[in-house]
Design an enzyme around this catalytic site. Structure first.
Site, PDB file in Angstrom:
ATOM      1  N   ASP A  20       1.070  -1.237   0.121  1.00  0.00           N
ATOM      2  CA  ASP A  20       0.064   0.083   0.090  1.00  0.00           C
ATOM      3  C   ASP A  20       0.932   1.280   0.055  1.00  0.00           C
ATOM      4  O   ASP A  20       1.211   2.100   1.002  1.00  0.00           O
ATOM      5  CB  ASP A  20      -0.875  -0.116   1.178  1.00  0.00           C
ATOM      6  CG  ASP A  20      -1.810   1.239   1.447  1.00  0.00           C
ATOM      7  OD1 ASP A  20      -2.099   1.734   0.364  1.00  0.00           O
ATOM      8  OD2 ASP A  20      -2.014   1.433   2.548  1.00  0.00           O
TER       9      ASP A  20
ATOM     10  N   ASP B 136       1.882   9.194  -9.746  1.00  0.00           N
ATOM     11  CA  ASP B 136       3.201  10.170 -10.337  1.00  0.00           C
ATOM     12  C   ASP B 136       2.634  10.152 -12.121  1.00  0.00           C
ATOM     13  O   ASP B 136       1.637   9.674 -12.253  1.00  0.00           O
ATOM     14  CB  ASP B 136       4.378   9.531 -10.145  1.00  0.00           C
ATOM     15  CG  ASP B 136       5.532  10.238 -10.021  1.00  0.00           C
ATOM     16  OD1 ASP B 136       5.603  11.138 -10.971  1.00  0.00           O
ATOM     17  OD2 ASP B 136       6.432   9.934  -9.019  1.00  0.00           O
TER      18      ASP B 136
ATOM     19  N   LYS C 222       0.120   3.379  -2.229  1.00  0.00           N
ATOM     20  CA  LYS C 222      -0.879   4.680  -3.150  1.00  0.00           C
ATOM     21  C   LYS C 222      -0.046   5.438  -4.003  1.00  0.00           C
ATOM     22  O   LYS C 222      -0.109   6.786  -3.920  1.00  0.00           O
ATOM     23  CB  LYS C 222      -1.331   5.584  -2.014  1.00  0.00           C
ATOM     24  CG  LYS C 222      -2.297   4.870  -1.198  1.00  0.00           C
ATOM     25  CD  LYS C 222      -3.241   5.785  -0.202  1.00  0.00           C
ATOM     26  CE  LYS C 222      -3.933   4.755   1.080  1.00  0.00           C
ATOM     27  NZ  LYS C 222      -3.276   4.190   1.925  1.00  0.00           N
TER      28      LYS C 222
HETATM   29  O1  LIG Z   1      -5.304   2.110   1.117  1.00  0.00           O
HETATM   30  C1  LIG Z   1      -5.538   2.221   2.141  1.00  0.00           C
HETATM   31  O2  LIG Z   1      -5.368   0.940   2.889  1.00  0.00           O
HETATM   32  C2  LIG Z   1      -6.249   3.121   2.953  1.00  0.00           C
HETATM   33  C3  LIG Z   1      -7.169   3.810   2.417  1.00  0.00           C
HETATM   34  C4  LIG Z   1      -7.915   4.771   2.945  1.00  0.00           C
HETATM   35  O3  LIG Z   1      -8.823   5.603   2.690  1.00  0.00           O
HETATM   36  N1  LIG Z   1      -7.944   4.639   4.381  1.00  0.00           N
HETATM   37  C5  LIG Z   1      -7.085   3.852   5.195  1.00  0.00           C
HETATM   38  O4  LIG Z   1      -6.936   3.959   6.415  1.00  0.00           O
HETATM   39  N2  LIG Z   1      -6.170   3.260   4.373  1.00  0.00           N
HETATM   40  C6  LIG Z   1      -5.104   2.348   5.211  1.00  0.00           C
HETATM   41  O5  LIG Z   1      -5.736   1.525   5.930  1.00  0.00           O
HETATM   42  C7  LIG Z   1      -5.108   1.164   7.440  1.00  0.00           C
HETATM   43  C8  LIG Z   1      -5.820   1.348   8.483  1.00  0.00           C
HETATM   44  O6  LIG Z   1      -5.491   1.588   9.547  1.00  0.00           O
HETATM   45  P1  LIG Z   1      -6.086   1.516  10.927  1.00  0.00           P
HETATM   46  O7  LIG Z   1      -7.090   2.899  10.762  1.00  0.00           O
HETATM   47  O8  LIG Z   1      -5.260   1.538  12.110  1.00  0.00           O
HETATM   48  O9  LIG Z   1      -7.238   0.451  11.194  1.00  0.00           O
HETATM   49  C9  LIG Z   1      -3.737   2.234   7.146  1.00  0.00           C
HETATM   50  O10 LIG Z   1      -2.811   1.362   7.050  1.00  0.00           O
HETATM   51  C10 LIG Z   1      -4.206   3.200   6.118  1.00  0.00           C
HETATM   52  O11 LIG Z   1      -3.046   3.445   5.507  1.00  0.00           O
END
Ligand SMILES: O=C(O)c1cc(=O)[nH]c(=O)n1[C@@H]1O[C@H](COP(=O)(O)O)[C@@H](O)[C@H]1O
Length: 236
Positions: A66, A71, A68
């Site tokens: 992940d 570019d 994201k």
């Molecule tokens: O792409 C992702 O995984 C992601 C997208 C998004 O919109 N929101 C989001 O929280 N994430 C990822 O999902 C995980 C959520 O983590 P917690 O909030 O700790 O459960 C993190 O690693 C974020 O980077």
């Protein structure tokens, strides 16, 4: 219809948002066979986590990288081609049309599935306006999903509160992956568009991404099992 998730354990993806490979290995060993799918993002990835990703894949686990990506197309396509060599199952890009097209081209014939992140779960209407968008959350998600569908993306990352409308707009193909998952009684932290594991699955999510409620729990395996029990209840 998109392929059903073959192993029910694969519905839960644990975000290894941890500062070192040692810290991640300790959580992975505490989770044991309970968890089959792990996500590696900035924090661990920039601290040696890509080597761990290869080890997890070699050990039969599934891995979601992940970063994201967003570019110029050439850079995205070549970056994704390198990621494909890691053996990961999923990788994320932001849902900009040029970026999505480049990622789909870059993965070539590899089994890596590209997930497009629509509107981050930490964003609400005010955050989108602050970033300069004229459209609100629902409208922006709908536009990006329509574009992702047109491009033939492999899946969408969205808030659990968007999952039902995303499935309707995406059609039967493509995985829906929802972070922003909070079991009752756990802290939202910086997440703004959240739902419980039960509600996320009922809304149509194929996979849930859960980080802090599991990795920061005093008993990560018990926390993961509780999420899986809710997933099973929602599917029954
Ligand atoms: O792409 C992702 O995984 C992601 C997208 C998004 O919109 N929101 C989001 O929280 N994430 C990822 O999902 C995980 C959520 O983590 P917690 O909030 O700790 O459960 C993190 O690693 C974020 O980077």
């Amino acid at each position: 219809m998109h392929a059903p998730v073959s192993d029910p354990r694969d519905r839960l993806i644990v975000a290894l948002d941890l500062p070192s490979v040692g810290a991640a290995e300790s959580v992975i060993s505490r989770l044991g066979d309970t968890v089959s799918f792990y996500k590696i993002g900035y924090e661990l990835g920039f601290a040696g986590g890509l080597g761990l990703a290869r080890e997890l894949v070699a050990d039969g686990r599934k891995v979601f990288i992940d970063f994201k990506l967003h570019d110029i197309g050439n850079t995205v396509a070549r970056g994704v081609a390198s990621l494909a060599g890691l053996g990961a199952s999923f990788a994320t890009v932001h849902a900009y049309p040029q970026t999505m097209r480049a990622a789909m081209e870059g993965k070539g014939a590899s089994p890596l599935r590209i997930l497009a992140v629509t509107v981050l779960t930490s964003y609400d209407e005010g955050d989108l306006a602050e970033a300069g968008y004229g459209a609100g959350v629902a409208q922006t998600v709908a536009r990006r999903v329509a574009q992702a569908r047109e491009i033939g993306i492999d899946g969408i990352v969205c808030a659990p509160t968007d999952a039902a409308s995303v499935r309707a707009a995406l059609g039967p193909k493509g995985a829906i992956v929802t972070p922003g998952v909070r079991p009752d009684g756990t802290a939202a932290g910086d997440q703004k568009r959240i739902a419980t594991p039960f509600a996320a699955i009922r809304a149509g999510a194929d996979h849930l991404v859960v980080g802090r409620p599991i990795v920061a729990s005093p008993d990560p395996a018990a926390a993961a099992r509780a999420v899986q029990a809710e997933i099973a209840r929602a599917l029954s």
